[in-house]
Design an enzyme around this catalytic site. Structure first.
Site, PDB file in Angstrom:
ATOM      1  N   LYS A   1       0.826  -1.195   0.000  1.00 15.32           N
ATOM      2  CA  LYS A   1       0.000   0.000   0.000  1.00 15.32           C
ATOM      3  C   LYS A   1       0.858   1.241   0.000  1.00 15.32           C
ATOM      4  O   LYS A   1       1.828   1.336   0.738  1.00 15.32           O
ATOM      5  CB  LYS A   1      -0.856   0.038   1.254  1.00 15.32           C
TER       6      LYS A   1
ATOM      7  N   HIS B   1      -2.528 -12.199  -7.188  1.00 14.88           N
ATOM      8  CA  HIS B   1      -2.441 -11.010  -8.056  1.00 14.88           C
ATOM      9  C   HIS B   1      -1.793 -11.356  -9.384  1.00 14.88           C
ATOM     10  O   HIS B   1      -1.673 -10.511 -10.260  1.00 14.88           O
ATOM     11  CB  HIS B   1      -1.661  -9.893  -7.363  1.00 14.88           C
TER      12      HIS B   1
ATOM     13  N   CYS C   1      -5.683 -13.989  -1.216  1.00 11.63           N
ATOM     14  CA  CYS C   1      -6.774 -13.018  -1.287  1.00 11.63           C
ATOM     15  C   CYS C   1      -7.882 -13.625  -2.149  1.00 11.63           C
ATOM     16  O   CYS C   1      -7.770 -14.777  -2.587  1.00 11.63           O
ATOM     17  CB  CYS C   1      -6.275 -11.688  -1.851  1.00 11.63           C
TER      18      CYS C   1
HETATM   19  N1  GLN Z   1     -13.777 -11.682   0.509  1.00 10.65           N
HETATM   20  C1  GLN Z   1     -13.175 -10.817  -0.437  1.00 10.65           C
HETATM   21  C2  GLN Z   1     -12.861 -11.567  -1.720  1.00 10.65           C
HETATM   22  O1  GLN Z   1     -12.581 -12.730  -1.623  1.00 10.65           O
HETATM   23  C3  GLN Z   1     -11.898 -10.250   0.109  1.00 10.65           C
HETATM   24  C4  GLN Z   1     -11.249  -9.343  -0.871  1.00 10.65           C
HETATM   25  C5  GLN Z   1     -10.071  -8.578  -0.316  1.00 10.65           C
HETATM   26  O2  GLN Z   1      -9.519  -8.916   0.688  1.00 10.65           O
HETATM   27  N2  GLN Z   1      -9.674  -7.539  -0.995  1.00 10.65           N
HETATM   28  O3  GLN Z   1     -12.854 -10.999  -2.792  1.00 10.65           O
HETATM   29 ZN    ZN Z   2      -7.360  -9.619   0.504  1.00  4.17          ZN
END
Ligand code: GLN
Ligand code: ZN
Length: 765
Positions: free
Chosen positions: A114, A696, A728
Site C-alpha cells: 500500500k 495477483h 486473497c
Molecule cells: N472476501 C473478499 C474476496 O474474496 C476479500 C477481498 C479482499 O480482501 N480484498 O474478494
Molecule cells: Zn485480501
C-alpha cells in the site's frame, strides 16, 4: 497567485488504459496499441490542466503500471531474475509487475504494498547486493518533450531518492547507506538531462518525510540529495511532501538548496503551525496543498482563504496553491456522473473540478473582481447542505455499552467448542471468498442494474453460479467453502448499496493497482442497515453442501476506509455506525444456520497514521473496538474469521490479536515470511492462514512450491493453528488457473496432513 497540481489520474476517464492494457495482456492488442493509448491519456491529462489554467503541471506522473516501478526501472533497480529473461523491455517491465510464465522463463512478480495511507498499491523495488544503479532510461525526458510538443510546459515529477530507498526492499546484505551515493548520482544525472532538455522545474516527491524521521534517516536524506544539488545548475527543484506534515525535519528542510517546498495543509495537521513558528525563506516558493487530493467533497473556499491568509500572514511571500497530494486518488470528473442529481453533485469535486477550484481559489485569495461572487456561491452550497442526520442512528451509537465490545467465552474456550462443532481436519483448506468474476457474471449484474434482467432471473442466475461454485469446491476437496461472491461488484460498494446513508456513483473509479480500479461509495449521511443483505445467498449456498460454507461480510473499518468519508462527522462515529449495521448482519447469518462468518478487514491498516506516535490515540483505539463490536454477539461455537490484505502488520500484531477473531487469513506469498516470525515472537493467539500463493498473478503455483511454503510456515506456526488458503479473493483471476491452483493447494495440504499424521501414528506406535 500561481496554481499547481502534483499529479493527475492516468487510467482514463472511462478506464480506457485499463481495457487496452488488459487486451494487451491477453495478447489481443499490440504493444503499439498500448503505447498509443498511454500517449492519448497523457495528452488528455495535460490538456485538462492547461485548459483550467494550472501553472505548474506535472509530467512523468503517467505510468503504464506503477510510478515506483517506473522509477526502479529508470535507475536499473531490476532484480537479476528479470534481467535474465530474454524478452522485450516492456515485457520485462510487466514481468516485474505481474510475474511471467512462458517461453522465456518462470518468475514471480515483485512484492506489492500500500502506498502510504491510501488504497493505491506500489511495487516494492528490490535491491540485491549486485544491483547496479545508474540512469538507464529516459521516460521523464521523453514525456517532458512530448508535453512540450503539445504546447504544455511541465515540471517532470519523480519519487525522490529518500522515499525510494525507504520503500525498497534490500534482499542481500546491503543497506540504504550502501547505495545512497550511487542512487543520488543517478538522480543527479537525471536532473542534468532534464535541465539540458529545458525543464525549468523538477518535482521530487518525498512523502516518506511525513513519517517519524530520526537522525539516521535525515542523514540518509542529505546524502541522497548532495549529488543532486551538485548536479543542478539553473533548474529549480521542488521538494514535494504529502499525506502529513514534516514536523521532524521542517526547520532543516526549508534551508536546503530547494527552490520550492510542497507542504500538505489538509492532512498535515501541523503544517501551518510549522510555518508560523519557524517561518519560511523568502526566496522560495511554498507550494501549499490546500485542495484535498484524497476526497471528493467540494473545497470550502472561505476556510481555505482563511488558511492561505494565515500562511501569508506568517511571512510567506511566494505561495502557489497546490493539491494536497496527487489527484490519482480521486476520480476524473463529475461530468461523467450522468445519473447523480445536481443536488448531490454540487457538493463534490473530482479531479477536473479540483483544477477549477484551484483557479477560483487563486482569484479569491488575490481578491480579484468576481471573487466575492465565487465565495458566496460556494458558501451557499455549504449552508444549504442537506441535513441528512438520522437521530435514531446517532442515539444507537451513544447507547453502546463497554461490554458490547467483548466476546464471551474466552478465545481458548471457543477454540475447544468450535473444534468439537466443526470437525475440521488438520490444516483446513479454504479460500478468501470470491471466485472468478467471469464475463457472464458481470453481464448478468449489469443487465440486472439496467433493468434488462428481472430480479427473479438474476437471482436464479446467481444461484446457479453458487451451486456450481460449491460443486467445484467439493470436487477440489476444499474443507470450508464459500459462495463465491458473484453478486458483488466490489466488497465495499456492495455493502454501501445496501446500507442507508450511502450514496453511490457511476464513474468514480480510482486506480488501486496496475489496471485495477475501485469505485468507493460516498458516506453521505448516517449509516444503518435497512434489511438483511447477504443472508439469502449464504443460506442458499449452505443448502448446497454438508461442508461449512462461510458467511462473507466486509468489516466496518474497511467499509469506512474504502469509502469517501464525510468530512464533518468523525471517522470514529461513522465507523461505529457501520459496525452496528454489520453486527446485525452477523447475528442474522448465525440465526440462519451459518456456522463460520468471515468479516473482512482487508483495509484495516490503511488509515493507520503514518506516525507511530499517533497510532493508538488517533486510530487503533477505536478501529479495533469497532471490529469487536461486530463480532461480540455470536455464540461460542460460531467461528469468526477475518481477512487482511498484505501482511504489513508486524508492528501492530497485538492490536490484530485484540480483534479477538478465531481465524485470520492474510497475504504472505508476495512478502517474506517475516510476519510469521513476529507472530511467533508475539505469541499470536488467533489461528492463521498465511496465503500460500499470490492471487495477483495469473501464475499457477506448483504443489512443491505450496508444500515448501507450508513447511516454512510450520516452523513458526503451531500445527493446530495453521489454515491453508490463497492470499486473497480470486475474483480477478481466470477460471482455468484458479482451478489448477486450488487443486495444487488441496493436494499440498492433504500430503502434509498425511505425512504429519503418519508421523504421529509412528510416534504413537
Ligand atoms: N472476501 C473478499 C474476496 O474474496 C476479500 C477481498 C479482499 O480482501 N480484498 O474478494
Ligand atoms: Zn485480501
Amino acid at each position: 497567485m500561481k496554481t499547481a497540481v502534483i499529479g493527475f489520474p492516468r487510467i482514463g476517464a472511462d478506464r480506457e488504459l485499463k481495457f487496452v492494457t488488459e487486451g494487451y495482456f491477453k495478447g489481443e492488442l499490440t504493444e503499439e496499441a498500448l503505447l498509443e493509448e498511454g500517449a492519448r491519456q497523457r495528452a488528455y491529462g495535460w490538456k485538462q490542466q492547461a485548459d483550467a489554467g494550472v501553472d505548474f503541471i506535472s509530467s512523468n506522473d503517467f505510468s503504464h503500471y506503477d510510478g515506483l516501478l517506473d522509477t526502479a526501472v529508470l535507475f536499473h533497480v531490476i532484480p537479476k531474475r528479470y534481467l535474465d529473461l530474454e524478452v522485450s523491455d516492456l515485457a520485462r517491465y510487466f514481468a516485474m509487475a505481474r510475474g511471467y510464465q512462458g517461453a522465456a522463463g518462470n518468475v514471480k512478480a515483485q512484492a506489492m504494498k500500500k502506498w502510504f495511507n491510501t488504497n493505491y498499491h506500489y511495487l516494492v523495488p528490490e535491491i540485491e547486493d549486485d544491483t547496479e544503479i545508474f540512469l538507464a532510461g529516459d521516460k521523464p525526458i521523453r514525456e517532458y518533450r512530448e508535453a512540450k510538443a503539445l504546447g504544455v510546459v511541465t515540471k517532470p515529477t519523480i519519487v525522490g531518492p529518500f522515499t525510494f530507498l525507504k520503500l525498497a526492499k534490500f534482499v542481500g546484505k546491503k543497506t540504504p547507506a550502501d547505495v545512497v551515493q550511487a542512487l543520488g548520482e543517478a538522480y543527479g544525472k537525471l536532473v542534468e538531462a532534464l535541465e539540458a532538455e529545458g525543464a525549468e522545474w523538477i518535482q521530487l516527491e518525498e512523502p516518506y518525510l511525513v513519517h517519524d524521521v530520526d537522525a539516521a534517516d535525515w542523514k540518509l536524506f542529505q546524502a541522497a540529495y548532495a549529488p543532486i544539488f551538485a548536479a543542478k545548475k539553473n533548474v529549480k527543484l521542488l521538494l514535494q511532501t504529502y499525506f502529513g506534515d514534516v514536523r521532524d525535519v521542517y526547520k532543516d528542510l526549508v534551508n536546503l538548496d530547494f527552490d520550492g517546498i510542497g507542504l500538505d495543509f489538509v492532512e498535515g495537521h501541523k503544517s501551518l503551525f510549522l510555518v508560523e513558528k519557524y517561518g519560511f525563506p523568502q526566496d522560495k516558493v511554498l507550494f501549499a496543498g490546500v485542495v484535498n487530493g484524497k476526497n471528493i467533497w467540494k473545497n470550502n473556499y472561505a476556510k481555505t482563504k482563511e488558511l492561505v491568509d494565515a500562511i501569508a500572514a506568517a511571512g510567506v511571500l511566494r505561495i502557489a496553491l497546490n493539491t494536497s497530494c496527487s489527484l490519482l486518488h480521486v476520480p476524473y470528473t463529475l461530468e461523467s456522473e450522468e445519473k447523480l442529481s445536481d443536488a448531490y453533485k454540487k457538493h463534490f469535486a473530482y479531479a477536473k473540478e479540483k483544477l477549477y477550484e484551484l483557479k477560483d481559489l487563486a482569484q479569491i485569495v488575490g481578491n480579484t473582481t468576481g471573487s466575492k461572487a465565487l465565495l458566496e456561491e460556494n458558501a451557499s452550497c455549504f449552508t444549504e447542505r442537506i441535513n441528512s442526520r438520522d437521530e435514531a442512528v446517532q442515539q444507537r451509537v451513544k447507547n453502546i455499552q463497554p461490554e458490547d465490545y467483548t466476546r464471551h467465552p474466552s478465545f481458548d474456550e471457543r477454540a475447544k467448542i468450535q473444534k468439537e462443532a466443526l470437525q475440521l481436519p488438520l490444516f483446513p483448506t479454504t479460500t478468501i471468498g470470491s471466485f472468478p468474476q467471469t464475463a457472464d457474471v458481470r453481464k448478468a449484474r449489469l443487465q440486472f442494474r439496467r433493468g434488462e434482467l428481472s430480479r427473479e432471473d438474476y437471482v436464479a442466475f446467481n444461484k446457479e453460479k453458487i451451486a456450481s461454485c460449491i460443486a467445484l469446491q467439493e470436487e477440489l476437496g476444499l474443507d470450508v467453502l464459500v459462495h463465491g461472491e458473484f453478486e458483488r461488484n466490489d466488497m465495499v460498494e456492495y455493502f454501501g448499496e445496501h446500507l442507508e446513508g450511502y450514496l453511490f456513483t457511476q464513474k468514480a473509479w480510482v486506480q488501486s493497482y496496475g489496471t485495477r480500479c475501485v469505485k468507493p461509495p460516498v458516506i453521505w449521511g448516517d449509516v444503518s442497515r435497512k434489511a438483511p443483505i447477504t443472508v439469502d445467498w449464504a443460506v442458499y449456498a449452505q443448502s448446497c453442501s454438508d461442508k461449512p460454507v462461510k458467511g462473507m461480510l466486509t468489516g466496518p473499518v474497511t467499509i469506512l476506509n474504502w469509502s469517501f468519508p464525510r468530512e464533518d462527522i468523525s471517522l470514529k462515529e461513522s465507523t461505529l455506525q457501520i459496525a452496528l449495521a454489520i453486527r446485525d448482519e452477523v447475528l442474522d447469518l448465525e440465526k440462519n444456520g451459518i456456522s463460520i462468518i468471515q468479516i473482512d478487514e482487508a483495509a484495516l491498516r490503511e488509515k493507520l497514521p503514518l506516525r507511530k506516535s499517533d497510532w493508538y490515540e488517533y486510530y487503533l483505539n477505536w478501529a479495533i473496538p469497532a471490529f469487536r463490536l461486530v463480532a461480540s454477539g455470536v455464540a461460542a461455537k460460531t467461528q469468526i474469521h477475518t481477512h487482511m490484505c498484505y501482511s504489513e502488520f508486524t508492528d501492530i500484531i497485538p492490536a490484530i490479536d485484540a480483534m479477538d477473531a478465531d481465524v485470520i487469513t492474510f497475504e504472505a506469498s508476495r512478502s517474506d515470511l517475516q510476519i510469521l516470525d513476529s507472530l511467533k515472537e508475539n505469541e499470536f493467539r488467533t489461528a492463521v492462514g498465511p496465503g500460500v500463493y499470490d492471487i495477483h498473478s495469473p501464475r499457477v503455483p506448483s504443489v512443491e512450491e505450496i508444500t515448501q511454503a507450508l513447511e516454512q510456515m510450520l516452523l513458526r506456526v503451531e500445527q493446530k493453528k495453521l489454515w491453508v488458503n490463497p492470499d486473497c479473493g480470486l475474483k480477478t483471476r481466470g477460471e482455468t488457473e484458479t482451478k489448477a491452483s486450488l487443486a495444487n493447494l488441496v493436494t499440498a495440504a492433504k500430503q502434509l496432513r498425511k505425512q504429519i499424521q503418519g508421523e504421529d501414528v509412528q510416534q504413537a506406535g
